[in-house]
Write a protein that holds these residues in place. Structure first.
Motif, PDB file in Angstrom:
ATOM      1  N   HIS A 116       0.814  -1.209   0.000  1.00 37.69           N
ATOM      2  CA  HIS A 116       0.000   0.000   0.000  1.00 37.69           C
ATOM      3  C   HIS A 116       0.847   1.259   0.000  1.00 37.69           C
ATOM      4  CE1 HIS A 116      -4.034  -1.703   0.312  1.00 37.69           C
ATOM      5  NE2 HIS A 116      -3.480  -2.661   1.056  1.00 37.69           N
ATOM      6  N   SER A 117       2.144   1.162   0.326  1.00 34.26           N
ATOM      7  CA  SER A 117       3.047   2.301   0.193  1.00 34.26           C
ATOM      8  C   SER A 117       4.309   1.823  -0.502  1.00 34.26           C
ATOM      9  CB  SER A 117       3.372   2.900   1.566  1.00 34.26           C
ATOM     10  OG  SER A 117       4.091   1.988   2.372  1.00 34.26           O
ATOM     11  N   SER A 135      -4.201  -0.190   4.683  1.00 34.12           N
ATOM     12  CA  SER A 135      -4.517   1.140   5.224  1.00 34.12           C
ATOM     13  C   SER A 135      -5.764   1.658   4.527  1.00 34.12           C
ATOM     14  CB  SER A 135      -3.357   2.116   4.996  1.00 34.12           C
ATOM     15  OG  SER A 135      -3.708   3.399   5.431  1.00 34.12           O
ATOM     16  N   SER A 177      -7.107   4.464   4.909  1.00 32.46           N
ATOM     17  CA  SER A 177      -7.077   5.911   4.687  1.00 32.46           C
ATOM     18  C   SER A 177      -6.311   6.302   3.424  1.00 32.46           C
ATOM     19  CB  SER A 177      -6.438   6.618   5.896  1.00 32.46           C
ATOM     20  OG  SER A 177      -5.089   6.190   6.059  1.00 32.46           O
ATOM     21  N   CYS A 178      -5.724   5.334   2.733  1.00 31.53           N
ATOM     22  CA  CYS A 178      -4.926   5.645   1.543  1.00 31.53           C
ATOM     23  C   CYS A 178      -5.815   5.929   0.332  1.00 31.53           C
ATOM     24  CB  CYS A 178      -3.991   4.490   1.209  1.00 31.53           C
ATOM     25  SG  CYS A 178      -2.532   4.414   2.270  1.00 31.53           S
ATOM     26  N   SER A 179      -5.291   6.752  -0.582  1.00 31.89           N
ATOM     27  CA  SER A 179      -5.951   7.028  -1.860  1.00 31.89           C
ATOM     28  C   SER A 179      -5.140   6.427  -2.979  1.00 31.89           C
ATOM     29  CB  SER A 179      -6.095   8.543  -2.068  1.00 31.89           C
ATOM     30  OG  SER A 179      -6.850   9.130  -1.032  1.00 31.89           O
TER      31      SER A 179
END
Length: 297
Positions: A1-2, A22, A24-26
């Motif tokens: 995710h990152s 996560s 909250s990620c876009s």
């Protein structure tokens, strides 16, 4: 995710990743340069004008990631153009925003759209921009800029009109163009302007409606008696101690010198007819040919 890359990897799989979930990620997005875009040694944020007839005008190109790209003309206006001219070291006042790829369509990426400048910024990078909205733009919308070229101090010109010999009066001070406030602006002042430009001083008229919003107002209270060869021989004040807005820009309508050749006061002639015995009645007054109104004729 990152994900964390240093930029030299051949694949995203070669970069450091973090697979923790996560909520909250876009979703990440990217704008790529097209394959035929060439790299340059340009500095990040630098601007240049391309495709114009002089160095003072052209299609706007901006350097990002050592690559030149264009700017979409959505929202493009004279305040944005002012900043570009200032960044290039040219006169910022009087700059014009040019739309619709008037200087030819560029190649490569369209880097920005909907740029917003207040007009006071030192560089285009100081303005707010949108890179994502540029995705919907095409090169037929490439923005352009026309900056004011340096002028000869003391020069005078007529500008802002499609009519011949008619328009806003502009003067050159410190190699930049500015306007004249119309406080006490009268026919004697207009006559001197026309004479200085090589037109006839007879028949000069003051006119309105040729206002300008971006040049500095240089002169106020111009007071000529009509016999001077140049407005610089008349009395006037600089604008620092006055308040004058551009709705008060002085303007003039001059007449061509040929209008006044071989004319003595009281002469009459017939013009525009099929023979010398017919035509529009013209009479010479103050060494100028003019017409007669048909009321009571």
């Amino acid at each position: 995710h990152s994900i964390q890359c240093i930029g030299t990897e051949d694949s995203l799989l070669d970069c450091v990743t973090n697979n923790e979930n996560s909520e909250s990620c876009s979703d990440a997005s990217v704008i790529c340069q097209v394959t035929f875009t060439s790299y340059s040694d340009c500095d990040e944020g630098a601007v240049r004008l391309v495709g114009g007839s002089s160095e003072y005008e052209g299609r706007l190109e901006v350097c990002r990631s050592q690559t030149w790209g264009t700017v979409c003309d959505n929202g493009w206006n004279y305040q944005d153009a002012h900043v570009v001219c200032r960044q290039l070291g040219y006169q910022d006042s009087g700059a014009s925003a040019i739309n619709n790829a008037a200087y030819g369509q560029g190649k490569g990426a369209i880097l920005y759209s909907n740029i917003y400048c207040s007009g006071n910024e030192l560089t285009l990078s100081d303005c707010s921009t949108s890179a994502t909205s540029a995705i919907t733009c095409g090169h037929w919308e490439d923005a352009g800029v026309r900056c004011q070229a340096p002028c000869q101090p003391g020069s005078v010109r007529i500008s802002g009109s499609s009519l011949p010999l008619t328009g806003r009066v502009e003067v050159c001070i410190n190699s930049t163009w500015g306007t004249i406030c119309d406080d006490f602006w009268d026919s004697e002042d207009a006559a001197v302007v026309c004479k200085q430009l090589g037109y006839s001083s007879e028949g000069a008229n003051i006119v309105t409606g040729y206002n300008e919003g971006s040049l500095k107002v240089y002169i106020n209270d111009l007071d000529c008696n009509g016999t001077e060869d140049s407005i610089w021989n008349c009395s006037y004040n600089t604008i620092q101690s006055y308040m004058c807005n551009h709705y008060g820009d002085a303007a003039v309508a001059c007449s061509a010198p040929s209008t006044y050749d071989n004319c003595s006061d009281g002469d009459i002639r017939l013009a525009g007819g099929a023979s010398p015995n017919e035509g529009r009645v013209e009479i010479c007054y103050n060494e100028a040919w003019g017409t007669v109104c048909y009321y009571s004729w």
